[in-house]
Scaffold this active site. Structure first.
Site, mmCIF file in Angstrom:
data_model
loop_
_atom_site.group_PDB
_atom_site.id
_atom_site.type_symbol
_atom_site.label_atom_id
_atom_site.label_comp_id
_atom_site.label_asym_id
_atom_site.label_seq_id
_atom_site.Cartn_x
_atom_site.Cartn_y
_atom_site.Cartn_z
ATOM 1 N N GLY A 9 0.834 -1.193 0.000
ATOM 2 C CA GLY A 9 0.000 0.000 0.000
ATOM 3 C C GLY A 9 0.868 1.241 0.000
ATOM 4 O O GLY A 9 2.067 1.201 -0.299
ATOM 5 N N GLY A 12 3.812 0.832 2.713
ATOM 6 C CA GLY A 12 4.717 -0.262 2.397
ATOM 7 C C GLY A 12 5.560 0.025 1.169
ATOM 8 O O GLY A 12 6.770 -0.241 1.144
ATOM 9 N N ARG A 31 -0.305 -9.119 -2.243
ATOM 10 C CA ARG A 31 -1.215 -10.197 -2.648
ATOM 11 C C ARG A 31 -1.512 -10.087 -4.143
ATOM 12 O O ARG A 31 -1.700 -8.988 -4.664
ATOM 13 C CB ARG A 31 -2.526 -10.115 -1.857
ATOM 14 C CG ARG A 31 -2.345 -10.251 -0.354
ATOM 15 C CD ARG A 31 -3.692 -10.239 0.355
ATOM 16 N NE ARG A 31 -3.536 -10.087 1.792
ATOM 17 C CZ ARG A 31 -3.259 -11.086 2.623
ATOM 18 N NH1 ARG A 31 -3.105 -12.313 2.142
ATOM 19 N NH2 ARG A 31 -3.133 -10.861 3.923
ATOM 20 N N LYS A 102 -0.055 1.386 12.552
ATOM 21 C CA LYS A 102 -0.422 2.030 13.818
ATOM 22 C C LYS A 102 -1.866 1.675 14.144
ATOM 23 O O LYS A 102 -2.796 2.242 13.584
ATOM 24 C CB LYS A 102 -0.235 3.541 13.699
ATOM 25 C CG LYS A 102 1.198 3.935 13.348
ATOM 26 C CD LYS A 102 1.325 5.389 12.927
ATOM 27 C CE LYS A 102 2.757 5.718 12.551
ATOM 28 N NZ LYS A 102 2.905 7.124 12.085
ATOM 29 N N GLY A 130 6.065 6.809 14.463
ATOM 30 C CA GLY A 130 6.469 8.208 14.493
ATOM 31 C C GLY A 130 5.919 8.989 13.323
ATOM 32 O O GLY A 130 5.245 8.442 12.443
ATOM 33 N N LYS A 185 -2.888 8.138 18.291
ATOM 34 C CA LYS A 185 -2.802 9.435 17.609
ATOM 35 C C LYS A 185 -3.770 9.449 16.430
ATOM 36 O O LYS A 185 -4.275 10.504 16.043
ATOM 37 C CB LYS A 185 -1.354 9.733 17.189
ATOM 38 C CG LYS A 185 -0.766 8.812 16.122
ATOM 39 C CD LYS A 185 -0.964 9.367 14.731
ATOM 40 C CE LYS A 185 -0.588 8.347 13.669
ATOM 41 N NZ LYS A 185 -0.776 8.876 12.301
ATOM 42 N N SER A 247 -3.511 13.412 6.087
ATOM 43 C CA SER A 247 -3.895 12.398 7.073
ATOM 44 C C SER A 247 -5.238 11.755 6.746
ATOM 45 O O SER A 247 -6.268 12.437 6.685
ATOM 46 C CB SER A 247 -3.974 13.021 8.467
ATOM 47 O OG SER A 247 -4.585 12.124 9.388
#
Length: 318
Positions: A9, A12, A31, A102, A130, A185, A247
């Site tokens: 993704g 990665g 995959r 995360k 981080g 977070k 984000s």
């Protein structure tokens, strides 16, 4: 050094790009049925970057595991248990798996390192957490991140081999604090997005102050170091999560209150579920997380719920 990256993704693929740029031989696994893998196999690029020729692609998990002693996992947190079970069908004893996601397991509240340790016994587990966004890194904008594990020698080796001018790594000394901090977070990112969508952006300062306190109480109750929450894994990642246009979690929160569909993964949603499990298990009051749970899973009205959250009865700040 040979390194396998498991998961192709956004993050990665960037990790594969970064480690190749840092001088390592990298094999990137995805995959066969994955949209991301198909796109990379056909064009060797995605929306963020183009893969250098030195990065090899494969859809064979067996080949990826045999390729290296060090493996980086970057997949959805809620798929990790079944994926770790798959890994355990191969010879992984003594190999190192670094988790670059995360989240927490929604149903159990368990940290991701716990999930892997339960399903893939004999493997070494570390985390990479981080601040930082792919969109900034590929432009050459540097940042600081954390590597942590229960074995300080493994931590030091990874930091030494992975560090570059683009990412400065610090040694993570508190797995509980770093994993809980990194996962939560994203929860605060969803809350920040909701505040943005409601026109309450100025309340994000209060969210930051109260959010860190809430999560630090949980970490302390779990046996971690509450000061870790004020480090890179949590507070240090707020700028990249509470304020960044990149984000996913912030954008999800904003889209949610604006009544629009957000089609990308926001790991913070499942983390909200996990936090309710941990809140009960450790008897820790978590008003922000609880308010988000009511909005996301109990159809509470977002504006009213968040107003009540920030206008709670008067009390001492500390």
């Amino acid at each position: 050094m040979n390194i396998s990256v498991l998961g192709c993704g956004r993050w990665g693929t960037f990790i594969a790009w970064y480690l190749n740029k840092a001088g390592h031989q990298v094999l990137l696994w995805g995959r066969e049925t994955s949209k991301n893998y198909k796109e990379l196999a056909e064009t060797r690029k995605n929306d963020y970057l183009a893969l250098p020729e030195g990065i090899e692609l494969t859809n064979s998990l067996e080949m990826a595991i045999e390729y290296s002693e060090v493996h980086i996992i970057s997949i959805s947190a809620q798929q990790l248990r079944s994926f770790a079970w798959q890994l355990n069908q191969h010879n992984i004893k003594g190999k190192t798996f670094i988790l670059c996601m995360k989240g927490l397991e929604a149903e159990s509240g368990k940290r991701l390192s716990q999930v892997v340790s339960e399903e893939a016994a004999g493997a070494n587990v570390a985390v990479w957490v981080g601040p930082g966004h792919v969109q900034d890194f590929v432009k050459g904008i540097p940042n600081c991140m954390v590597i942590g594990s229960e074995n300080v020698d493994i931590t030091k080796e990874i930091v030494q081999k992975f560090s570059s001018d683009l990412i400065r790594f610090y040694y993570g000394q508190d797995m509980i604090g770093n994993e809980i901090g990194a996962a939560t977070k994203n929860v605060m990112g969803i809350a920040a997005g909701m505040l943005d969508g409601l026109g309450y952006t100025s309340l994000k300062g209060s969210l930051m102050a109260r959010g860190t306190r809430e999560i630090s109480r949980l970490v302390r109750a779990m046996g971690g170091n509450d000061i870790t929450i004020y480090g890179l894994s949590h507070l240090g990642d707020y700028e990249a999560t509470l304020f960044s246009p990149h984000s996913h979690n912030r954008k999800f929160g904003q889209s949610f209150v604006e009544g629009e569909r957000f089609g990308k993964l926001a790991e913070g949603v499942a983390t909200v579920e996990a936090l309710m499990v941990l809140s009960k298990q450790y008897n820790v009051e978590m008003p922000i997380s609880g308010a988000l749970y009511q909005i996301l899973f109990e159809n509470a009205e977002a504006k009213e719920t968040l107003e009540q959250l920030f206008l709670r009865p008067i009390k001492f700040e500390f």
